[in-house]
Design an enzyme around this catalytic site. Structure first.
Site, PDB file in Angstrom:
ATOM      1  N   HIS A  53     -10.352   3.619   2.437  1.00 22.51           N
ATOM      2  CA  HIS A  53      -9.602   3.802   3.412  1.00 22.51           C
ATOM      3  C   HIS A  53     -10.220   3.976   4.694  1.00 22.51           C
ATOM      4  CE1 HIS A  53      -7.142   6.672   6.009  1.00 22.51           C
ATOM      5  NE2 HIS A  53      -6.350   5.766   6.029  1.00 22.51           N
ATOM      6  N   GLU A  60      -5.773   6.740  -1.200  1.00 22.06           N
ATOM      7  CA  GLU A  60      -6.215   7.366   0.260  1.00 22.06           C
ATOM      8  C   GLU A  60      -5.921   8.787   0.384  1.00 22.06           C
ATOM      9  OE1 GLU A  60      -4.102   4.901   3.188  1.00 22.06           O
ATOM     10  OE2 GLU A  60      -4.121   6.602   4.047  1.00 22.06           O
ATOM     11  N   GLU A  62       0.735  -1.330  -0.014  1.00 20.24           N
ATOM     12  CA  GLU A  62      -0.159   0.017   0.021  1.00 20.24           C
ATOM     13  C   GLU A  62       0.735   1.105  -0.133  1.00 20.24           C
ATOM     14  OE1 GLU A  62      -3.319  -0.236   2.483  1.00 20.24           O
ATOM     15  OE2 GLU A  62      -3.405   1.903   2.994  1.00 20.24           O
ATOM     16  N   GLU A  77     -11.588  -1.882   5.509  1.00 15.04           N
ATOM     17  CA  GLU A  77     -10.836  -1.668   6.538  1.00 15.04           C
ATOM     18  C   GLU A  77     -11.421  -1.595   8.002  1.00 15.04           C
ATOM     19  OE1 GLU A  77      -8.163   1.702   5.988  1.00 15.04           O
ATOM     20  OE2 GLU A  77      -6.597   0.759   7.360  1.00 15.04           O
TER      21      GLU A  77
HETATM   22  O1  LIG Z   1      -5.187   2.826   7.529  1.00 12.64           O
HETATM   23  C1  LIG Z   1      -4.357   3.152   6.626  1.00 12.64           C
HETATM   24  O2  LIG Z   1      -4.476   2.845   5.327  1.00 12.64           O
HETATM   25  C2  LIG Z   1      -3.494   4.456   6.797  1.00 12.64           C
HETATM   26  O3  LIG Z   1      -2.810   4.728   5.900  1.00 12.64           O
HETATM   27  C3  LIG Z   1      -3.648   4.782   7.957  1.00 12.64           C
HETATM   28  C4  LIG Z   1      -2.262   5.652   8.536  1.00 12.64           C
HETATM   29  O4  LIG Z   1      -2.326   5.621  10.110  1.00 12.64           O
HETATM   30  C5  LIG Z   1      -0.992   4.714   8.354  1.00 12.64           C
HETATM   31  O5  LIG Z   1      -0.869   3.635   8.882  1.00 12.64           O
HETATM   32 MG   LIG Z   2      -2.935   3.356   3.955  1.00 11.30          MG
END
Ligand SMILES: O=C(O)C(=O)C[C@@H](O)CO
Ligand SMILES: [Mg+2]
Length: 391
Positions: free
Chosen positions: A317, A267, A241, A337
């Site tokens: 996201h 995101e 990601e 998520e």
């Molecule tokens: O949850 C995600 O995809 C994020 O990008 C959140 C962020 O806190 C990075 O881990």
């Molecule tokens: Mg992310």
């Protein structure tokens, strides 16, 4: 039909306890700076914006956003609220275009689109409440018996701590997990080994019958990612990601075309046309727009159609009800998520302290109620002691 009479914005500034971040807990875009400072500087969500849109009959729709809330509040108060007041909420697509086009010179990405998103989400909540239907029923209805969710935390830590967390999460029935890398280009070969050791350690406790996703949060470079992809492939990640910064669409397309590990992202992309570019250029194999940045539910639903036509799954996201309603109503959104309920850390989990009614995962799934109108959340006063609120 009842018309919109007011738009109320509040910034919720968390003043309660926070879990301090570990060193190397998550790579991020600031890692490229030569002066290293606050490891959380490019992502800390200890402030949140709520946006309440009220109609003449007293019905209130609730929207929210987590990007730069003080600035988004000002943008809504000064620019967007006047464009919305007096409109019929069921003219949502027209209202969206009005907000988008009247501020097009400066508003189409970033702060402006986040403001549009917060208002749009509130309007969808409002519409649901006005017709007494959950939002997902307005978007197409139930496409799943229940929504599978992936456990999203596993910030980089010691190998033992990460294995413990993964085992604990697995014991609650999750079938998919997302972990964060702690090391990037500045950490050289030794950092690469640290990254790989952690992925291997997670597979050791989780096995290979569940999905493991790997998150870079824009903290790598194109070159570094190209070197990492073949080394990661044996661990069968479901996706890698946001390896590079959001603006490097060509970099995403190049990495995705390598076909070694599916690349995900989006995101930090804004609007229908912004996401269409990611899709058309095959920059991502999984699209992850953030509904409270991309343009709200109105934009998200259009993007869903474009992604479906290209057969690119959409997994928005973040947790939060607006994402779950979209996921429930779209076959091409296979999973959500899920941020586990936790003490306030990076701030991803702050919405649990502002709202009541967010769906809770059980056994790796969550459920939406067919009879709760709107998004199903209300603003709670349970944690007011831990917030400074600006109105
Ligand atoms: O949850 C995600 O995809 C994020 O990008 C959140 C962020 O806190 C990075 O881990
Ligand atoms: Mg992310």
């Amino acid at each position: 039909m009842t018309k919109i009479k007011s738009v109320r914005t509040r910034v919720w500034n968390w003043t309660g306890p926070t879990v301090p971040p570990q060193g190397n807990f998550c790579t991020n875009a600031s890692d490229a700076l030569w002066i290293m400072g606050d490891a959380m500087a490019s992502f800390r969500f200890h402030q949140w914006l709520t946006c309440e849109v009220e109609t003449e009959d007293g019905t209130i729709g609730i929207g929210n956003a987590a990007l730069a809330p003080t600035v988004v509040k000002k943008a809504i108060d000064d620019w967007y609220a006047p464009l919305v007041i007096g409109e019929d909420p069921f003219d949502y697509a027209y209202i969206w275009e009005k907000m988008y086009r009247r501020t097009h010179a400066w508003g189409r990405k970033g702060i402006g689109m986040t403001a549009i998103s917060a208002i749009d989400i509130a309007i969808w909540d409002l519409m649901g409440k006005l017709v007494n239907k959950p939002v997902f029923k307005l978007l197409g209805g139930r496409t799943k018996e229940k929504i599978p969710v992936y456990y999203s935390k596993l910030y980089a830590d010691s190998i033992e701590a990460m294995q413990r967390e993964a085992e604990e999460a697995a014991s609650h029935g999750y079938q998919a997990f997302k972990s964060r890398f702690g090391f990037g280009p500045k950490d050289g070969m030794a950092g690469m080994r640290e990254n790989l050791k952690r992925v291997e350690a997670l597979r050791e406790v989780l096995g290979y019958d569940v999905d493991l996703m790997l998150e870079c949060y824009m903290g790598w470079t194109l070159d570094y990612t190209k070197r990492m992809l073949p080394k990661l492939a044996p661990f069968e990640p479901r996706w890698l990601e946001e390896p590079v910064i959001a603006d490097d669409v060509a970099g995403y397309a190049e990495l995705n075309a390598m076909g070694i590990v599916p690349i995900s992202g989006g995101e930090h992309e804004f609007s229908v046309i912004g996401c269409a570019e990611l899709i058309n250029r095959k920059a991502v194999s999984i699209l992850q727009y953030d509904t409270n940045r991309v343009g709200g539910i109105t934009a998200a639903q259009k993007i869903n159609a474009i992604a479906e036509a290209a057969q690119i799954p959409v997994i928005p996201h973040a947790g939060q009800m607006h994402n779950y309603h979209l996921t429930m109503a779209n076959t091409n959104c296979p999973i959500s998520e899920y941020f586990p309920v936790f003490d306030v850390e990076v701030g991803n989990e702050l919405f649990y302290y502002i709202f009541e009614g967010d769906a809770e995962a059980a056994g790796g799934y969550l459920q939406l109620d067919d009879d709760t109108p709107g998004l199903g959340i209300s603003i709670t006063d349970k944690h007011l002691d831990h917030f400074e609120i600006t109105e």
